[in-house]
Design a protein around this motif. Structure first.
Motif, short mmCIF file in Angstrom:
data_model
loop_
_atom_site.label_atom_id
_atom_site.label_comp_id
_atom_site.label_asym_id
_atom_site.label_seq_id
_atom_site.Cartn_x
_atom_site.Cartn_y
_atom_site.Cartn_z
N SER A 198 13.62 48.02 163.82
CA SER A 198 12.20 48.34 163.69
C SER A 198 11.89 49.66 164.38
O SER A 198 12.45 49.97 165.42
N LEU A 240 9.45 39.37 151.16
CA LEU A 240 9.66 40.64 151.85
C LEU A 240 10.89 41.31 151.25
O LEU A 240 11.98 40.74 151.27
N LEU A 248 10.20 47.82 154.72
CA LEU A 248 11.19 47.11 155.53
C LEU A 248 12.20 48.10 156.13
O LEU A 248 12.50 49.13 155.53
N GLY A 276 14.18 46.30 150.83
CA GLY A 276 13.54 45.03 150.50
C GLY A 276 13.94 44.50 149.15
O GLY A 276 13.38 43.51 148.67
#
Length: 775
Positions: A85, A462, A468, A472
């Protein structure tokens, strides 16, 4: 196949079940390799301390010990645990697989012992001596970000890991125009996922081939392979990851853990296969936790119950480090902050706080249960402040069915929905008006009935790759064998969701074969084309659509070949039904699917330019997320003398789009509700002020038992999603997202006559009893 026989939509028992319930499945701990050795890990007993020295001499001399490694031994050989992330100004501390110089939570790995069996390895771990310099720990996320708190990672000078904000509309104007502002502080407590199978890793290295094979209990075999190759500085095509049977994941195995790289390194370094199996105590200490949010929520409302705007300030307990998706989880809370309501103005602030605890990350629902809980509690609080029925407040704020696709203040576009119909259906099933009358009658008798409503929408499938960290899309290969049997290779990695069955149903209908003719293969990166994995209720909506796309390519080629075999130049004149190709203008001229498959491989009569064989691979990239929705109603009775909660009814109406297998849908909803019941009434990961995990075993951490679970009445609607040709939306997390606020709202509705407006979870009998006495 018999004429007209169809599988999609039928409640077919899972084909996986026979091997699972007869004990014939193979989990990581069932894997045995020649000359296999065993690893055990020494973990920190302090939440925050400097490591002055690690003395391993006695352990190295212990019987059966092959090797002992510390953080200093491997710091240059193994890269840090990765974080996928990315947020603006995100602070990412270096996360070594074995601690070097400092430990940051109880359970952090410090050293590893490899021995001839697991018991000798465990005994030798106890011989390692660590010189610690204890430091003050901080476990409360609010205290962690306050001035003067002990700093966990000195290089940052702060415990604020990130600040993420989201705004839509004009929030200041919404509060200026409000007739009333309703506010509430709420806690989504830390939870421990408690998968039935703890984590485990087996690694084997073949030096001649330069091939590392890692068997691990994971939800993301391909993504894990990419990360392990980077951590171990290997070529990715020299790493093979196999996910055998996975005994529960719930998001906790949607990750890359230190032990997976460490065991791979040990296998390469020692030239022997290595096995490490997590104990339950380790599982509680060192596998990710879920939830961990403290929120202040304010709602700007009109006197008729219309919600003009919402303002959230959320503190996310990050833990000591980020795991793979730690920073992303609370952003999902923000994205879903307006839920199924037409709320035009929104502001969300999320502050990530480092604490001396295990990291939080994805746990079933992953940010969306938190959002639904906050919002559904607020809807009941609003109803209470205005003297309105909770149903009226919800109905007033729903968008109309004709408003879909519906744009939200958080920037999403809900694909399809009819929220009014779902709630009306649930109210009808439970007999809402009659229950309200009974509630009043029972109160006069000193009995306290509570009715809790939760209407929800969740973000699923998702999802589009730009949203993402690692893509995804999802992949599938449909391979028709010469005999007409079908093998499906899916990049999804099911581990209890039932896709070996539901994918076979899709294939059987599309190709006109029996269910038993279809085999679904997953979880082996050397066999299956690259895929993303199973999480976020995406396996059928994205992975199943990839299967469907591959099937269309297979059917297109098979139809051209059938036309050639039938001597028909016009392919459009060829139809396919019930496993046979035939000419539309002469149905008696036909050829079976199996005959076409064999002809594709014999290749003696192929159309010009056609390649032999009959298989296709398809990568499906969705254009949007999907948005399942529904309404759950819990009915409970609370004993004011003891605080005990007894369920009277539980009704769930869910809309997950087109249903492939109703039996699988009900199973997913049931499981989700039970996990929500745990959060609402029982579960809580408790650390003391020194960072010791008090609820470190199942003797202290209460999870639901069969006797705690009421009879679950499930019903469904089907509003197909336009995002994929199957029309499916996803259902794996629906129960978890919807049920928690329904149960809590029911309990608080029951005790409302005592003046109790809110209690934080878990609503244990003592807490309820004390609230009644205090009020």
């Amino acid at each position: 196949m018999p004429k007209g026989k169809k599988f999609v939509g039928e409640p077919i028992p899972r084909v996986e079940d026979h091997r699972l319930i007869t004990g014939r499945s193979q989990y990581v701990d069932d894997i045995v390799r020649p000359r296999m050795a065993y690893a055990a890990i020494l973990r920190s007993i302090y939440a925050h301390a400097r490591v002055k020295a690690v003395h391993v001499e006695n352990a190295r001399r212990a019987p059966g010990v092959i090797a002992v490694f510390t953080g200093e031994d491997v710091r240059e050989a193994i890269g840090p645990v990765p974080v996928a992330s990315r947020l603006p100004d995100l602070k990412v501390p270096k996360h070594p697989v074995l601690a070097v110089e400092k430990v940051h939570y109880v359970g952090e790995p410090i050293a590893v012992v490899v021995a001839e069996d697991r018991y000798l390895a465990r005994d030798a771990v106890d011989l390692i001596e660590v010189e610690y310099e204890p430091l003050e720990a901080v476990v409360d996320p609010e205290r962690a970000i306050a001035e003067g708190a002990p700093i966990i990672h000195e290089e940052f000078g702060t415990n604020v890991a990130f600040v993420w904000q989201l705004s839509g509309g004009d929030i200041e104007r919404a509060f200026r125009e409000a007739d009333l502002v309703v506010s509430q502080r709420m806690v989504n407590q830390r939870l421990i996922p408690v998968a039935m199978e703890p984590r485990g890793v087996v690694a084997e290295y073949l030096p001649g081939e330069g091939q590392l094979t890692v068997w691990t209990s994971t939800q993301i075999p391909h993504l894990l392979r990419t990360q392990l190759a980077a951590m171990l500085r290997l070529a990715e095509n020299r790493v093979r990851v196999i996910a055998p049977e996975v005994g529960g994941g719930f998001g906790s195995k949607l990750n890359v853990y230190a032990e997976e790289a460490l065991v791979g390194y040990l296998a390469m370094r020692l030239g022997r296969p290595i096995k490490w199996i997590e104990t339950r105590r380790e599982n509680f200490l060192s596998t990710i936790h879920g939830r961990g949010q403290i929120a202040e929520v304010e709602a700007a409302v009109k006197r008729d119950g219309t919600v003009l705007g919402l303002r959230y300030k959320i503190i996310q307990d990050v833990g000591a480090y980020h795991q793979l998706l730690t920073p992303a989880i609370p952003t999902l809370t923000g994205l879903m902050a307006t839920g199924p309501y037409k709320i035009p103005n929104l502001h969300v602030q999320v502050i990530g706080a480092f604490t001396n605890k295990m990291a939080t990350d994805a746990y079933r629902g992953a940010g969306r249960p938190e959002a639904t809980y906050l919002l559904e509690r607020m809807m009941d609080r609003i109803a209470g402040e205005l003297g309105l029925d909770p149903v009226e407040v919800r109905m007033r704020n729903f968008p109309q069915p004709e408003e879909f696709p519906f744009p939200t203040a958080s920037g999403l576009a809900y694909d399809s929905g009819n929220y009014q119909q779902a709630l009306r259906r649930a109210l009808e099933i439970v007999g809402y008006e009659g229950l309200r009358q009974e509630q009043q009658q029972l109160r006069q008798q000193g009995r306290y009935l509570g009715i809790g409503i939760s209407t929800y929408v969740e973000i699923c499938a998702l999802g589009p790759s730009p949203a993402l960290p690692a893509g995804g899309w999802e992949s599938a290969t449909v391979r028709v064998e010469p005999t007409g049997k079908i093998t499906v290779l899916t990049g999804a990695s099911p581990h209890g969701q039932g896709q070996e069955t539901s994918f076979a149903q899709i294939v059987a209908d599309e190709l006109g074969v029996e269910l038993a003719d279809v085999r679904v293969v997953h979880g082996d990166t050397a066999i299956v084309q690259y895929g993303i994995g199973t999480f976020g209720s995406r396996a059928t909506a994205v992975g199943g659509t990839a299967v469907y796309g591959a099937l269309q390519k297979v059917k297109e080629k098979a139809t051209r070949l059938a036309a050639h075999l039938l001597g028909e130049e016009n392919v459009a004149n060829v139809a396919f039904e019930d496993g046979c190709f035939f000419l539309k203008d002469n149905p008696e001229r036909r050829v079976t699917f199996q005959e076409v498959a064999l002809a594709a491989y014999l290749a003696k009569s192929l159309p010009p330019g056609m390649e032999p064989g009959l298989e296709a691979t398809y990568f499906f990239e969705p254009s949007n997320f999907t948005f399942p929705f529904g309404a759950h109603i819990a009915v409970v009775e609370v004993d004011p003398e003891t605080g005990d909660v007894q369920f009277r009814r539980y009704v769930a109406v869910d809309d997950c789009g087109r249903v492939i297998n109703p039996l699988l849908v009900d199973g997913q909803v049931h499981g989700g509700i039970v996990q929500s019941l745990g959060q609402a009434l029982l579960e809580e990961a408790v650390y003391d002020e020194n960072g010791q995990l008090v609820t470190g075993e199942l003797t202290e951490y209460a999870i639901p038992k069969a006797t705690d679970v009421p009879w679950l009445e499930t019903d469904r609607m089907e509003t197909p999603s336009p995002v994929n040709p199957l029309g499916v939306k996803g259902v794996g997390e629906a129960g978890t997202i919807a049920a928690t606020p329904a149960i809590v709202n029911a309990v608080l509705d029951a005790v409302a006559p005592f003046g109790v407006r809110h209690l934080d979870m878990p609503l244990k009998p003592e807490k309820i009893w004390r609230a009644i006495r205090g009020a």
